[in-house]
Scaffold this motif. Structure first.
Motif, PDB file in Angstrom:
ATOM      1  N   ILE A  64       0.782  -1.246   0.070  1.00  0.00           N
ATOM      2  CA  ILE A  64       0.151   0.210  -0.085  1.00  0.00           C
ATOM      3  C   ILE A  64       0.886   1.335   0.041  1.00  0.00           C
ATOM      4  O   ILE A  64       0.391   2.403   0.470  1.00  0.00           O
ATOM      5  CB  ILE A  64      -0.813   0.021   1.157  1.00  0.00           C
ATOM      6  N   ASP A 167      -0.901   9.728   5.685  1.00  0.00           N
ATOM      7  CA  ASP A 167      -1.115   8.644   5.042  1.00  0.00           C
ATOM      8  C   ASP A 167      -0.853   7.211   5.770  1.00  0.00           C
ATOM      9  O   ASP A 167      -0.359   6.492   5.734  1.00  0.00           O
ATOM     10  CB  ASP A 167       0.037   8.468   3.969  1.00  0.00           C
ATOM     11  N   LYS A 170      -6.937   5.945   8.348  1.00  0.00           N
ATOM     12  CA  LYS A 170      -8.113   7.087   7.783  1.00  0.00           C
ATOM     13  C   LYS A 170      -8.940   7.516   8.791  1.00  0.00           C
ATOM     14  O   LYS A 170      -9.524   8.743   8.798  1.00  0.00           O
ATOM     15  CB  LYS A 170      -8.453   6.632   6.463  1.00  0.00           C
ATOM     16  N   ASP A 193      -3.488  11.273   1.720  1.00  0.00           N
ATOM     17  CA  ASP A 193      -3.718  10.408   0.658  1.00  0.00           C
ATOM     18  C   ASP A 193      -5.060   9.535   0.650  1.00  0.00           C
ATOM     19  O   ASP A 193      -5.704   9.685   1.852  1.00  0.00           O
ATOM     20  CB  ASP A 193      -2.445   9.376   0.907  1.00  0.00           C
ATOM     21  N   ASN A 194      -5.324   9.026  -0.160  1.00  0.00           N
ATOM     22  CA  ASN A 194      -6.311   8.080  -0.615  1.00  0.00           C
ATOM     23  C   ASN A 194      -7.916   8.618   0.138  1.00  0.00           C
ATOM     24  O   ASN A 194      -8.377   7.789   0.756  1.00  0.00           O
ATOM     25  CB  ASN A 194      -6.041   6.961   0.808  1.00  0.00           C
ATOM     26  N   ARG A 197     -10.848   6.602  -2.591  1.00  0.00           N
ATOM     27  CA  ARG A 197     -10.941   5.041  -2.587  1.00  0.00           C
ATOM     28  C   ARG A 197     -12.035   4.593  -3.384  1.00  0.00           C
ATOM     29  O   ARG A 197     -13.222   4.081  -3.063  1.00  0.00           O
ATOM     30  CB  ARG A 197     -11.556   5.056  -1.115  1.00  0.00           C
ATOM     31  N   ARG A 212     -13.251   4.026   7.495  1.00  0.00           N
ATOM     32  CA  ARG A 212     -12.006   4.591   6.788  1.00  0.00           C
ATOM     33  C   ARG A 212     -12.675   5.785   5.815  1.00  0.00           C
ATOM     34  O   ARG A 212     -11.881   7.091   5.956  1.00  0.00           O
ATOM     35  CB  ARG A 212     -11.223   3.822   6.120  1.00  0.00           C
TER      36      ARG A 212
HETATM   37  C1  DHB Z   1      -4.428   1.399   2.226  1.00  0.00           C
HETATM   38  C2  DHB Z   1      -3.812   2.611   2.791  1.00  0.00           C
HETATM   39  C3  DHB Z   1      -3.168   3.544   1.937  1.00  0.00           C
HETATM   40  O1  DHB Z   1      -2.547   4.319   2.412  1.00  0.00           O
HETATM   41  C4  DHB Z   1      -3.122   3.427   0.539  1.00  0.00           C
HETATM   42  O2  DHB Z   1      -2.470   4.082  -0.294  1.00  0.00           O
HETATM   43  C5  DHB Z   1      -4.085   2.298   0.002  1.00  0.00           C
HETATM   44  C6  DHB Z   1      -4.584   1.384   0.745  1.00  0.00           C
HETATM   45  C7  DHB Z   1      -5.316   0.386   2.927  1.00  0.00           C
HETATM   46  O3  DHB Z   1      -5.258   0.455   4.162  1.00  0.00           O
HETATM   47  O4  DHB Z   1      -5.912  -0.366   2.473  1.00  0.00           O
END
Ligand code: DHB
Ligand code: MG
Length: 251
Positions: A64, A167, A170, A193-194, A197, A212
């Protein structure tokens, strides 16, 4: 409802997976671009940074880390903003921290990691990349580490940060963001980041099933009503599929 009719949410989820998760074009474009822009020929740090990605997977860390293109994009943003005092929340194997350290010779990265095993792997990776002198890894719960950093910044024992990359887990994004606001200089950059999703962020029916994604929705709402920051979200595709990041700049 007849047995063979799936709930609407299931259809939506499957449609997102089919459309965005397995699109070979996204992989092919990253591979093509990286072969020119993030290659041994074009990038002095290429071999060492690739080794971090590989050694992290060999050590059993989850796959990840940031994509190569996003990690370089982060570094370029740090360089564009002349940031030298960089904070990262969520080290994993140290890949993005190592990239950020290459923003300039003066760059210093403080990176926070909860998991002791991840932090040990990251320390080994960063040492192998000869970047230990620019990267400080702090192990433990980020909320505790951030509280300590804030105390040090307030006592002027530590410089405030000018660039933050969030990052980590979440669910705590909103708290990390608030602490990042307190730990930084005026006009500092904060990237999260992310935040997309696979598109789930915009589907309340999907978001409520995943705390998250709910954490991200709360963050976006809070940032939108925070007059101390200007922000936007950019959606991304590529080797890490369909996601996106929040870019916020303090006023
Ligand atoms: C996940 C976490 C991340 O920071 C990422 O970039 C991608 C996936 C996860 O926890 O699934
Ligand atoms: Mg991430």
């Amino acid at each position: 409802m007849a047995d063979n009719i799936e709930p609407v949410n299931e259809h939506v989820t499957h449609a997102y997976d089919a459309l965005y998760e397995r699109d070979q074009r996204h992989l092919a474009v990253d591979a093509y671009m990286n072969s020119h822009l993030i290659s041994e020929a074009s990038n002095a740090h290429y071999v060492k940074l690739e080794k971090i990605l590989q050694d992290s997977l060999v050590a059993g860390l989850p796959d990840i880390a940031c994509s190569r293109a996003q990690a370089k994009f982060l570094m370029l943003q740090a360089r564009m903003s002349s940031s030298t005092n960089i904070l990262e929340i969520g080290t994993l194997g140290g890949y993005s921290a190592a990239w950020l350290a290459t923003a300039s010779k003066d760059a210093h990265v403080t990176t926070l990691e909860l998991d002791r095993d991840f932090a040990r792997v990251a320390a080994e990776n960063v040492a192998a990349a000869e970047l230990s002198h620019q990267i400080e890894i702090i192990t433990g719960p980020a909320l505790l580490s951030l509280t300590r950093l804030l105390d040090e910044v307030r006592k002027q024992e530590r410089q405030p940060y000018d660039f933050v990359f969030i990052d980590a887990n979440k669910q705590d994004n909103i708290t990390y963001f608030d602490l990042a606001m307190s730990l930084t200089t005026p006009h500092a950059t904060i990237i999260v980041d992310n935040v997309v999703r696979n598109g789930k962020v915009a589907l309340e029916s999907e978001a409520v099933k995943d705390d998250r994604v709910m954490g991200t929705r709360q963050l976006i709402q809070a940032v939108g009503s925070n007059k101390g920051v200007d922000a936007t979200v950019i959606q991304t595709v590529g080797e890490k599929n369909y996601d996106g990041f929040l870019l916020a700049v303090k006023v």
